[in-house]
Write an enzyme that holds these catalytic residues in place. Structure first.
Site, PDB file in Angstrom:
ATOM      1  N   HIS A 263       0.841  -1.209   0.000  1.00 42.18           N
ATOM      2  CA  HIS A 263       0.000   0.000   0.000  1.00 42.18           C
ATOM      3  C   HIS A 263       0.873   1.255   0.000  1.00 42.18           C
ATOM      4  CE1 HIS A 263      -3.666   2.338   1.205  1.00 42.18           C
ATOM      5  NE2 HIS A 263      -2.747   3.122   1.745  1.00 42.18           N
ATOM      6  N   GLU A 264       1.826   1.321   0.917  1.00 42.03           N
ATOM      7  CA  GLU A 264       2.673   2.510   1.002  1.00 42.03           C
ATOM      8  C   GLU A 264       3.568   2.641  -0.225  1.00 42.03           C
ATOM      9  OE1 GLU A 264       1.917   4.660   3.102  1.00 42.03           O
ATOM     10  OE2 GLU A 264       0.680   3.395   4.387  1.00 42.03           O
ATOM     11  N   HIS A 267       1.855   4.708  -2.824  1.00 39.70           N
ATOM     12  CA  HIS A 267       2.050   6.146  -2.576  1.00 39.70           C
ATOM     13  C   HIS A 267       3.422   6.595  -3.077  1.00 39.70           C
ATOM     14  CE1 HIS A 267      -1.519   7.092  -0.272  1.00 39.70           C
ATOM     15  NE2 HIS A 267      -1.279   6.155   0.633  1.00 39.70           N
ATOM     16  N   GLU A 293      -4.452   8.062  -2.758  1.00 38.19           N
ATOM     17  CA  GLU A 293      -4.946   6.774  -2.248  1.00 38.19           C
ATOM     18  C   GLU A 293      -5.303   5.828  -3.390  1.00 38.19           C
ATOM     19  OE1 GLU A 293      -4.808   5.566   0.708  1.00 38.19           O
ATOM     20  OE2 GLU A 293      -4.042   7.430   1.557  1.00 38.19           O
TER      21      GLU A 293
END
Length: 500
Positions: A263-264, A267, A293
């Site tokens: 997930h990170e 980003h 996001e």
């Protein structure tokens, strides 16, 4: 020196201060000594005041007026920079400088207090800080001006320009009406995956090594970033050549680290692949929290939970944890990591129920700033809403009201971006399949470069040059459309749980 050059140098100096502040925040969140937190908060407050002073100075105001009078002669990057700085100037100028500094110091301290309160599962420790943060934010909203007769709209607009409670109420209502009955069917299905093998001891160091392998495959540039450990995972882009990610390890549930890291990484890939032309400018960042996001959720869900992705990577996982996964079939593993059931923790929620976690936070924030709720009522309201929406009730503050760090930083209006990001990501994936119909084959071969290149071309490289809905329109050919997410969830979970 002509005004344009002077202006660009001025905003680059502001960005330099902001980079230093960002590095200090990263240090606070990744292990700064507790005895240094008070002084560090003061230093952050002092530097933030310098940036605030530059952001609201007469010198900047004069440059903006001069440049705005000659917009037609400016190149596009300078024009967009002027527009962004004008917006920030108008917002910041309305906040008294001393109140802004006090707020920065307050939130810097509050994050450390939140961490302690969460560890002790004691909301009372965090309560006075949160109450002051809410009251200060309400005062700031009064300075900025109430948007469309709704104070919370003012906060939403900061994170997702153009977003309103009217839009969110409609979109979230549509999603909720689809998700709740689908979740009920899943709960009643006899085809429940076996998941016990997920919750076995997996040493932190082994998880870290596997995470590093996955990050390399995703295209994360370790010459422009690093991976560290923290209580609440985050990514921070200091500049496009220094984009750091953090994760949290749970030795009895490897999913926390693996999917949190993916997930990170989403980003980080956004920030690492912004055009070099925007380096040092306020445009060298994501255009909104929702678009940001969309990138993290795209990688976490459409890549990281993809069947073909794990056909490629499962043998590597087995090599790191042979006792845990050595005798597990890949299809059983896939069913387990895509299990859907009600849970208490947002960052551990499955794709289907995740939007419900966001809706709860949205309704609480809306209630706080529209005067329907008080800070002291939040633990009870939180628990009641979890019982109503998800059928589960927190037994302590750590798994309830204290689970997220966002409010400690004053980030009210941010949470809806997570659900919007999922909506955007679903729409982007549908558009991507037109250009990359072999998406699954790319995942199966571990060749994720074309996926990153597509996202870089359509999203990443633009930084803040385009507005969120402009990015979406140009990439997909239409405005926000919840149909893609609904269809994705219905198809995926219908297949996994063999629903009629």
């Amino acid at each position: 020196m002509e005004t344009t050059e002077k202006f660009i140098n001025y905003v680059k100096k502001m960005q330099a201060y902001s980079e230093a502040i960002g590095l200090m925040y990263w240090d606070l969140r990744t292990g700064a000594p507790k005895k240094g937190i008070e002084q560090r908060s003061q230093v952050i407050g002092t530097l933030s005041s310098e940036v605030f002073g530059m952001q609201t100075s007469d010198e900047l105001a004069e440059m903006l007026v001069e440049l705005e009078n000659n917009l037609e002669s400016l190149d596009l990057i300078t024009k967009r920079t002027v527009e962004k700085m004008r917006k920030e100037y108008n917002m910041s100028k309305k906040i008294p400088a001393d109140e802004y500094r006090d707020f920065v110091i307050l939130t810097s301290k509050a994050e450390s207090v939140w961490e302690e309160a969460k560890e002790k599962s004691d909301f009372s420790l965090f309560f006075p800080y949160l109450k002051e943060i809410v009251e200060t934010t309400k005062r700031f909203v009064s300075f900025w001006g109430v948007k469309d007769n709704n104070p919370y709209n003012t906060l939403l607009n900061e994170y997702e320009p153009g977003m309103t409670t009217e839009i969110l109420d409609n979109v979230f209502g549509e999603l909720r009406n689809k998700i709740v009955p689908l979740a009920k069917k899943i709960a009643e299905s006899p085809n429940q995956p076996k998941t016990d093998f997920l919750f076995k001891y997996f040493p932190k160091e082994k998880q870290k090594q596997f995470s590093l392998d996955i990050l390399k495959q995703l295209g994360y540039d370790f010459n422009a970033g690093r991976l560290d450990e923290t209580v609440h995972p985050f990514a921070t882009g200091l500049n496009r050549g220094d984009v750091r990610i953090t994760t949290k390890y749970d030795e009895n549930d490897f999913r926390t680290a693996i999917f949190g890291t993916i997930h990170e990484c989403g980003h980080a890939l956004y920030e690492q692949n912004i055009s070099a032309e925007l380096e040092g400018l306020p445009l060298s960042t994501g255009t909104s929290m929702g678009i940001h996001e969309s990138q993290s959720l795209f990688y976490e869900n459409f890549v990281g939970r993809n069947e073909k992705f794990w056909e490629q990577n499962f043998s590597t996982l087995q090599a790191y944890a042979p006792e845990q996964f050595g005798h597990v079939a890949v299809m059983d593993f896939l069913a387990a990591i895509n299990e859907s059931k009600s849970s208490l923790i947002r960052i551990e929620a499955d794709e289907l129920t995740y939007p419900l976690h966001i809706m709860i936070r949205y309704e609480i924030e809306k209630g706080l700033f529209n005067g329907d709720m008080q800070v002291e009522e939040l633990p009870q309201i939180w628990n009641d809403k979890y019982e109503e929406y998800l059928g589960v009730r927190p037994t302590n503050d750590a798994e309830g009201i204290l689970q997220d760090v966002h409010w400690a930083g004053g980030a009210f209006g941010y949470f809806p971006s997570y659900a919007l990001g999922f909506l955007y990501a679903s729409q982007l994936k549908s558009a991507m399949l037109i250009d990359l119909p072999h998406f699954d084959d790319l995942c199966a071969n571990g060749n994720l470069e074309p996926i990153k290149d597509w996202l870089t071309e359509k999203v990443h490289r633009h930084g803040s040059m385009k507005k969120p809905l402009e990015i979406l329109q140009d990439a997909t050919g239409e405005g926000l459309n919840a149909t893609y997410l609904v269809e994705y969830l219905e198809e995926k979970y219908g297949r996994i749980y063999q629903l009629v």
